[in-house]
Design an enzyme around this catalytic site. Structure first.
Site, PDB file in Angstrom:
ATOM      1  N   LYS A 120      42.570  34.324  30.064  1.00  0.00           N
ATOM      2  CA  LYS A 120      41.537  34.062  31.067  1.00  0.00           C
ATOM      3  C   LYS A 120      40.516  33.049  30.544  1.00  0.00           C
ATOM      4  O   LYS A 120      40.149  32.101  31.243  1.00  0.00           O
ATOM      5  CB  LYS A 120      40.833  35.374  31.449  1.00  0.00           C
ATOM      6  N   ASP A 138      39.732  37.125  36.879  1.00  0.00           N
ATOM      7  CA  ASP A 138      38.822  38.138  36.334  1.00  0.00           C
ATOM      8  C   ASP A 138      38.813  39.328  37.301  1.00  0.00           C
ATOM      9  O   ASP A 138      39.603  39.371  38.247  1.00  0.00           O
ATOM     10  CB  ASP A 138      37.408  37.562  36.116  1.00  0.00           C
TER      11      ASP A 138
END
Ligand code: SF4
Length: 255
Positions: A120, A138
Site C-alpha cells: 500500500k 486502505d
C-alpha cells in the site's frame, strides 16, 4: 457494476473534486515516503502535526540518519507505534543512502524492499510522487469498494486487482484518492451519508441512510417509548382502579 456505471461513478466523484490528492503533507518524495510509513494505523492529521516541525529541518535520508533514532522517536511520539516506526524510518533512510544514492526508487520492488514499506505504501508513493496509475487500498477504499459493489473482494489484494482491471481512463491516476476521500467524508464506516452522496443511484448498498431530519433521534425515540409505556401503565392503573371500585361497590357474598 457495469462498465458504464463505473465510468459514471468516477465521473461524478471527479466532478465533485477535480484535483484530489493525499492529505498527508510533504515537500518531496522522501518526506512523502516517511509520512506514509508513519501513517499506518494513524490518522493523516496526527501525522501532519508531528511531521510539520520534523520536515522543516529533515528533508533528506542523510539528515534523518544524522538526526538519529532517539530524536526521531521523540519527534513522532504522538503517533501510534512510534517505536517501530522510528526504527523503520532510520533503517529505510540508511537503505536509501546505501542502495539508491539517497533517492526514492521508482519501482514497486525496490520500494517494497525498504524496511516498513508494504504494497500500500509503495502504491501511494508511486502514485502521488511519481504519477503512476496505482491503486492503494486502505481501510476506506476497501470498505467503499465492497459496500457499493464497485470492486468487491475478500482481501485488499483482490480489491486492488479488480480496481486495476475496471477503472477506466481518464480516472486511473486519481481513482484511489477519490475513493479514500469518498470513504473518509461521505461513505463513512459507521453511518454512510447516503442522503448527500453523488453516486447514490449507482451504489448497491441497501438500506440507504436517510437525511437526518427523516431519522428518529434516539432521544425522541426514548421519549416516545417512555410516553407509550407511561400511557400503558396509566391505562393499566385506571383499569385496575375501576375494577377495584367495582369490587368495592359489589355486595359481599360473605355473611
Ligand atoms: S449511497 Fe451511501 S453507501 Fe452508497 S456510496 Fe453513497 S454513501 Fe456509500
Amino acid at each position: 457494476m457495469k462498465p458504464e456505471e463505473v465510468f459514471e461513478y468516477f465521473r461524478r466523484l471527479a466532478e465533485a473534486n477535480p484535483s484530489p490528492t493525499t492529505e498527508l503533507e510533504s515537500g518531496n518524495p522522501y518526506q512523502l515516503l516517511v509520512a506514509v510509513v508513519l501513517s499506518a494505523q494513524a490518522t493523516d492529521a496526527s501525522v501532519n502535526i508531528a511531521c510539520r516541525p520534523l520536515f522543516a529541518r529533515i528533508k533528506t535520508p542523510r539528515q534523518m540518519v544524522d538526526f538519529g533514532e532517539e530524536a526521531l522517536r521523540d519527534a513522532i511520539k504522538t503517533i501510534g507505534l512510534f517505536n517501530t516506526k522510528a526504527k523503520n524510518v532510520i533503517a529505510l533512510s540508511e537503505a536509501l543512502i546505501a542502495n539508491h544514492g539517497g533517492d526514492v526508487p521508482r519501482t514497486r520492488e525496490a520500494l517494497q524492499a525498504l524496511p516498513g514499506v508494504g504494497r500500500k505504501t509503495a502504491n501511494v508513493v508511486l502514485n502521488t510522487a511519481f504519477g503512476e496509475e496505482t491503486f492503494a487500498v486502505d481501510t476506506h477504499v476497501f470498505r467503499v469498494c465492497n459496500r457499493t459493489g464497485l470492486a468487491p473482494g475478500k482481501t485488499v489484494d483482490e480489491v486492488e486487482a479488480k480496481l486495476e482491471k475496471l477503472v477506466p481512463q481518464p480516472f486511473r491516476r486519481d481513482a484511489h484518492h477519490w475513493l479514500i476521500l469518498h470513504g473518509r467524508y461521505t461513505c463513512k464506516a459507521r453511518l454512510p451519508e447516503c442522503w448527500r452522496c453523488p453516486v447514490i443511484d449507482l451504489c448497491r448498498y441497501k438500506p440507504k441512510t436517510p437525511p437526518p431530519e427523516e431519522r428518529v433521534k434516539p432521544s425522541a425515540a426514548r421519549t416516545a417509548i417512555r410516553g407509550s409505556s407511561a400511557a400503558r401503565t396509566a391505562k393499566g392503573r385506571t383499569a385496575s382502579t375501576r375494577s377495584a371500585n367495582r369490587s368495592r361497590s359489589r355486595p359481599s357474598r360473605l355473611p
